[in-house]
Structures are given as C-alpha cells and as structure tokens.
Design a protein around this motif. Sequence first.
Motif, PDB file in Angstrom:
ATOM      1  N   PHE A  14      14.020   3.796  13.210  1.00  0.00           N
ATOM      2  CA  PHE A  14      13.845   5.099  13.851  1.00  0.00           C
ATOM      3  C   PHE A  14      14.006   4.914  15.351  1.00  0.00           C
ATOM      4  O   PHE A  14      13.475   3.959  15.925  1.00  0.00           O
ATOM      5  N   PHE A  21      12.171   1.574  16.296  1.00  0.00           N
ATOM      6  CA  PHE A  21      11.131   1.062  15.406  1.00  0.00           C
ATOM      7  C   PHE A  21      11.757   0.773  14.050  1.00  0.00           C
ATOM      8  O   PHE A  21      12.346   1.656  13.425  1.00  0.00           O
ATOM      9  N   ALA A  23      11.344   0.316  10.395  1.00  0.00           N
ATOM     10  CA  ALA A  23      10.336   0.601   9.364  1.00  0.00           C
ATOM     11  C   ALA A  23      10.578  -0.268   8.127  1.00  0.00           C
ATOM     12  O   ALA A  23       9.630  -0.820   7.561  1.00  0.00           O
ATOM     13  N   HIS A  42       0.321  -0.785   1.800  1.00  0.00           N
ATOM     14  CA  HIS A  42      -0.630  -0.307   2.790  1.00  0.00           C
ATOM     15  C   HIS A  42      -0.109   0.931   3.501  1.00  0.00           C
ATOM     16  O   HIS A  42       1.093   1.161   3.575  1.00  0.00           O
ATOM     17  N   SER A  43      -1.042   1.693   4.043  1.00  0.00           N
ATOM     18  CA  SER A  43      -0.689   2.896   4.775  1.00  0.00           C
ATOM     19  C   SER A  43       0.286   2.558   5.908  1.00  0.00           C
ATOM     20  O   SER A  43       0.070   1.595   6.640  1.00  0.00           O
ATOM     21  N   GLY A  44       1.361   3.324   5.978  1.00  0.00           N
ATOM     22  CA  GLY A  44       2.326   3.142   7.057  1.00  0.00           C
ATOM     23  C   GLY A  44       3.358   2.060   6.807  1.00  0.00           C
ATOM     24  O   GLY A  44       4.151   1.744   7.698  1.00  0.00           O
ATOM     25  N   CYS A  45       3.391   1.499   5.592  1.00  0.00           N
ATOM     26  CA  CYS A  45       4.337   0.393   5.355  1.00  0.00           C
ATOM     27  C   CYS A  45       5.756   0.898   5.079  1.00  0.00           C
ATOM     28  O   CYS A  45       6.700   0.107   5.115  1.00  0.00           O
ATOM     29  N   LYS A  47       6.547   3.565   2.431  1.00  0.00           N
ATOM     30  CA  LYS A  47       6.765   4.085   1.068  1.00  0.00           C
ATOM     31  C   LYS A  47       7.487   5.441   1.104  1.00  0.00           C
ATOM     32  O   LYS A  47       8.467   5.637   0.402  1.00  0.00           O
ATOM     33  N   THR A  49       9.132   6.718   3.561  1.00  0.00           N
ATOM     34  CA  THR A  49      10.458   6.539   4.159  1.00  0.00           C
ATOM     35  C   THR A  49      11.455   6.116   3.083  1.00  0.00           C
ATOM     36  O   THR A  49      12.559   6.665   2.988  1.00  0.00           O
ATOM     37  N   GLU A 164       3.070  10.894  -3.619  1.00  0.00           N
ATOM     38  CA  GLU A 164       1.635  11.123  -3.817  1.00  0.00           C
ATOM     39  C   GLU A 164       1.365  12.515  -4.402  1.00  0.00           C
ATOM     40  O   GLU A 164       0.591  13.305  -3.824  1.00  0.00           O
ATOM     41  N   HIS A 197      -1.185   5.686  -3.798  1.00  0.00           N
ATOM     42  CA  HIS A 197      -2.137   4.724  -3.243  1.00  0.00           C
ATOM     43  C   HIS A 197      -3.099   4.281  -4.325  1.00  0.00           C
ATOM     44  O   HIS A 197      -3.961   3.448  -4.088  1.00  0.00           O
TER      45      HIS A 197
END
Length: 268
Positions: A14, A21, A23, A42-45, A47, A49, A164, A197
């Motif tokens: 990005f 960044f 990702a 984990h959060s922000g890994c 998924k 995206t 989710e 999750h």
Amino acid sequence: MKNFVSLERVGQRFGSGRSAFVALRDIDLSIAQGEFVTLIGHSGCGKSTLLNLIAGLVPASEGVLLCAGREIRGPGPDRAVVFQNHCLLPWLTCMENVHLAVKRVFGATEGARNLEERSAAALRLVGMSHAAHKYPREISGGMKQRVGIARALSIEPKVLLMDEPFGALDSLTRAHLQDALQGIVAATGTTTIMVTHDIDEAVLLSDRIVMLGKGPAATIARILPTGLARPRRRNTLACDARYLACRAAVMDFLHGSHDEFQLEPTAA
Ligand SMILES: Nc1ncnc2c1ncn2[C@@H]1O[C@H](COP(=O)(O)OP(=O)(O)OP(=O)(O)O)[C@@H](O)[C@H]1O
C-alpha cells in the motif's frame, strides 16, 4: 479435486516510496473446487487484504491470481462477498435486496418469473422465506446476515468469500449460522474462503486452515488440513481427537509465541 482458485507469488503493497507498506508477500495458495478454506492469523496480518485481492476489490501489487483458470482483474459475479456487516439496502425488503443482485447478474438473459424464482430460492436456502417482505430494520442481526448470504448465493457464484461473516453475532446465533452454512455449502458445492478469528469456527467449517504469519510482509506460515469427515456435528466433535488436535495446533500457532499480550503480574 482440481485447483480452482490459485494464487502465485502474490504480494500487496500500500502506498509508495518511503511511506510504502508491504502487507503481504510471496503468497502461494491453490484451492480446489468445492473446498472450504479459512484464513486465520493475528489482527492486522492481512487476512482481509488477501480476501479483497481474491474478490478483485483491490488489484494485487505482485503475483497472479486465477479463478477457474481466468486471471482475477476486478470484481465479478463468479465471486460473491459477504462482509461482517450485512450491507443490505435499508429501503428495500429482504426479497428486493436479493432481487437486485439477481437482476444485475441474470437480468439480461432471463425473464421476470425466473428472476423472482431465483430470489425466492435463495431466501429459502437460508431459511428466510418468512421474512421476504420485511425491511432490514425489522429483522435481527443474524437474520440480516442470512439475507446477506442469500444475496451472495443468489448469483450462483463459483466462489463465496466471507470476511468474518458471523463476527458481530452472539454465540448462539453464530452457531446456528455455522450449521446453516455447512448445510448450504454441502448442498451447493460452492468453493468458500472465509476469514475468521474464531478457532472453533475454523476447525468446524474448514477443509483446510490457512494460517497467516504476523505482518508486516505477512506470508503463509502453515496450512492445516482438518481431515474431519462431513457432516460435522459440534456436539460429537467436542470430544473427537482429530478435532481437538486441529484446535490445539491453531491455538498454538496463534497464542504459542504471542507473548506481547501476556498478562502483567498484578501488584501484591
Ligand atoms: N488501504 C490500505 N492502505 C494502507 N494500509 C492498509 C490498507 N488496507 C490494509 N492496510 C494495512 O494492511 C495490514 C493488513 O490489514 P488487514 O485489514 O488485511 O488485516 P486483517 O488481518 O484482516 O486484520 P483484522 O484481523 O484486524 O481484521 C494492516 O497493517 C493494515 O493497516
């Protein structure tokens, strides 16, 4: 089963220059027709995206993504997405919400009666015929999510992408919808890729669990085939050795080396 969705050396960046960044990097994944795959990590890994890349909502910065042998170059009716929040149009009834999608995909080739039957069949599939003429504000969160799934399935996608989908629901409603989803996927044979999750949800529903490592520049750390027979019933699975082993493996992956969230000792 032959490969249906295939990701080769996929990466996602990005921004550009010094603010770029990374990702995702080096994602290689092949998913067979009719397979149910969950993405966990984990959060922000990355998924969501990854799911968005398969949906074609975001163009990949690197690599090749294929669906049914064709390169994914944008969103298309072969891939339907269900998000955590139902995204139903509030001024349309449940039936009209589904009908809108049906008309967009089949409107040019099918008559009004067929289109209506498609919409009704999709609502039947998720057990929502009784609320066909209600507005989203008149039904519960779980029911809205069912209608969202009906809308996604009504266009007969080759691949169902779910981010989710049950994350905002209470645990009982969530369990009901997991069971309903198992039945729907068994009946339709739709290839499904789902972000979650929830470890139990991942093991209950998946043929394979794809575990993404931590970001930035996350990649696939491990792929776990669950190897559990279908149909699966949560009550019997609770004491199934294979189920428990899969659960432990994912738990270990997510929490085993995750020491930054350890509880600090309380003051005496
Ligand atoms: N449009 C964007 N621009 C810049 N960074 C982004 C963008 N979209 C996502 N990111 C970053 O990419 C990384 C992965 O985000 P993503 O939402 O895919 O993670 P996730 O695993 O789905 O997170 P969660 O489990 O918390 O929902 C995060 O660091 C996020 O901040």
